[in-house]
Enzyme design. Structure first.
Site, short mmCIF file in Angstrom:
data_model
loop_
_atom_site.label_atom_id
_atom_site.label_comp_id
_atom_site.label_asym_id
_atom_site.label_seq_id
_atom_site.Cartn_x
_atom_site.Cartn_y
_atom_site.Cartn_z
CE LYS A 110 0.10 -12.34 2.77
NZ LYS A 110 -0.37 -11.23 1.93
CG ASP A 150 0.32 -13.70 -0.99
OD1 ASP A 150 0.26 -12.46 -1.02
OD2 ASP A 150 1.40 -14.32 -0.93
#
Length: 456
Positions: A110, A150
């Site tokens: 991430k 995201d």
């Protein structure tokens, strides 16, 4: 440094594993925990750009490359003022097991940038993306690390980031997913997380009712108003359900008659320009004839009336223990997270208690944790990677069929793991999808780590 979000995600995995019989039946797995919980690599870097006023701005950029035993690091990039290492470590840690549950060859990672994009021009956002990718491009590649979007990183930002990577590395490759259809993207990718959470929930309904019920006639409360919430809502409407709520950071809209597809289209158009739901309801004609109730500063859970299904699709810890109690009182039977770690530990306890103490399946509440129920987005990202490797594009029907198959397989893996490794699953109650998801994902990753010598 305190890392509350990461600690919460870690504790959930640990409690599921330790409350199961996994370590008792296979003691070797216990030694994986301290290894898998440490990222393989954390990259932090400075990002500077010139804003539209001619001033220099600076922010911290990150990429947490957590685990590559199952494949290249895979996980989104978040551009938001809340971005910090705790949140990115929590998201990356969850991503390891979520990606494993898809059955595809993807590791977990991430990344992001601590920045607020609201009020900035397209040109300035392009400069921010190029500045961010100037450093990130040194650490990613189609066989190394494949980021995606995201919160704060949609199709526009992915385009700028891909263009920057191509310029800096002189390489056109499937290094980002969520790309435009004209240059390597996959059909169904924008819809994938929202569609996937609905497909997973349908599998829950099928299992619990032995195929006798579906979304048809169900009242469905959804939080969020972004990509995930929009497409989850559209799929619910397609399947005959009634979407009674959506929300954003400033408030929620409620409609007992049902939010319409036209209203969702208006929200999608306006959210690109960072408009709030309050502004959208007042400005768009879709809300003139079909009135909705806007409640400032509120989330939908205690305001939506009777709720059969709840789909948290906004952000982490968006559903509290008291709100969970309210949903149970409102008749909720199925809860599935479209967001990552959408429910607080207190909310999960409420739902899990309602499941495990129910006198019958028909009285039960069944909760699905996000690493299972929202893995559809990264699943189609994996399918996009496959299409890029083949230099081809599959049809919409092919991708949708594969997505549905992945979500059903994921559900079955979670149920099977819970039934094999939890004592309570031998009772009449529905199996714990929290424990099932955590055990199934963990075992897949642990086996790969043993095979490759990461754990010995």
């Amino acid at each position: 440094m305190a890392e509350p979000e990461f600690q919460q995600a870690y504790n959930e995995i640990v409690s599921s594993l330790k409350e199961s019989t996994l370590f008792e039946k296979h003691p070797k797995y216990e030694k994986v925990l301290p290894v898998v919980s440490v990222p393989e690599r954390i990259i932090q870097f400075r990002v500077t750009w010139e804003n539209d006023k001619g001033e220099q701005e600076v922010a911290s950029g990150y990429r947490v490359q957590y685990n590559s035993a199952k494949g290249p690091y895979k996980g989104g990039l978040r551009f938001h003022p809340s971005v910090n290492l705790s949140i990115l470590k929590f998201l990356g840690f969850e991503q390891i097991f979520k990606n494993a549950l898809t059955g595809l060859n993807m590791g977990g990672g991430k990344g992001g940038l601590c920045v607020n994009l609201k009020g900035r021009s397209d040109n300035e956002i392009r400069r921010i993306c190029y500045a961010f990718m100037r450093e990130l491009s040194k650490h990613i590649g189609q066989d190394t690390d494949v980021p995606a979007g995201d919160i704060g990183v949609g199709g526009r930002e992915i385009g700028y980031l891909f263009g920057a990577f191509r310029a800096y590395r002189n390489s056109w490759e499937g290094v980002l997913t969520g790309k435009g259809l004209n240059w390597g993207g996959s059909l169904i990718r924008p819809e994938a997380t929202g569609y996937g959470v609905v497909y997973f929930t349908q599998a829950m309904i099928d299992f619990a009712t032995k195929g006798k019920e579906s979304f048809a006639g169900k009242s469905v409360a959804i939080s969020g108003a972004g990509n995930v919430a929009q497409f989850a809502a559209l799929k619910v409407i397609e399947l005959g359900g009634t979407v009674v709520s959506l929300s954003d950071s400033k408030g929620c809209i409620i409609s007992n008659a049902g939010i319409t597809a036209e209203q969702i289209a208006a929200i999608a158009e306006a959210k690109i320009h960072f408009k709030s739901l309050e502004e959208i309801v007042g400005e768009y004609s879709a809300f003139a004839e079909n009135k909705v109730k806007y409640i400032a500063g509120a989330r939908p859970w205690l305001n939506a009336g009777k709720v059969d299904i709840a789909l948290p699709c906004a952000t982490q810890n968006e559903l509290s223990g008291d709100e969970a109690k309210g949903l149970v009182a409102a008749g909720v039977k199925f809860v599935a997270e479209g967001s990552n770690m959408g429910c607080t530990p207190e909310a999960i306890e409420v739902f899990e208690t309602a499941r495990s103490t129910a006198k019958s399946v028909s009285d039960s509440v069944w909760y699905a944790v996000g690493k299972a129920s929202n893995c559809g987005g990264v699943a189609v990202s994996g399918l996009e990677m496959a299409q890029n490797s083949q230099r081809t594009r599959w049809t919409r029907e092919t991708v949708d069929k594969e997505l549905k198959k992945i979500m059903i397989n994921c559900f079955n893996d979670c149920v099977n793991a819970a039934q094999e490794y939890t004592v309570e699953a031998s009772k009449e109650n529905l199996p714990s999808l929290v424990k099932g998801a955590n055990i199934a994902g963990f075992v897949k990753v642990a086996d790969a780590m043993f095979d490759q010598g990461d754990v010995f």
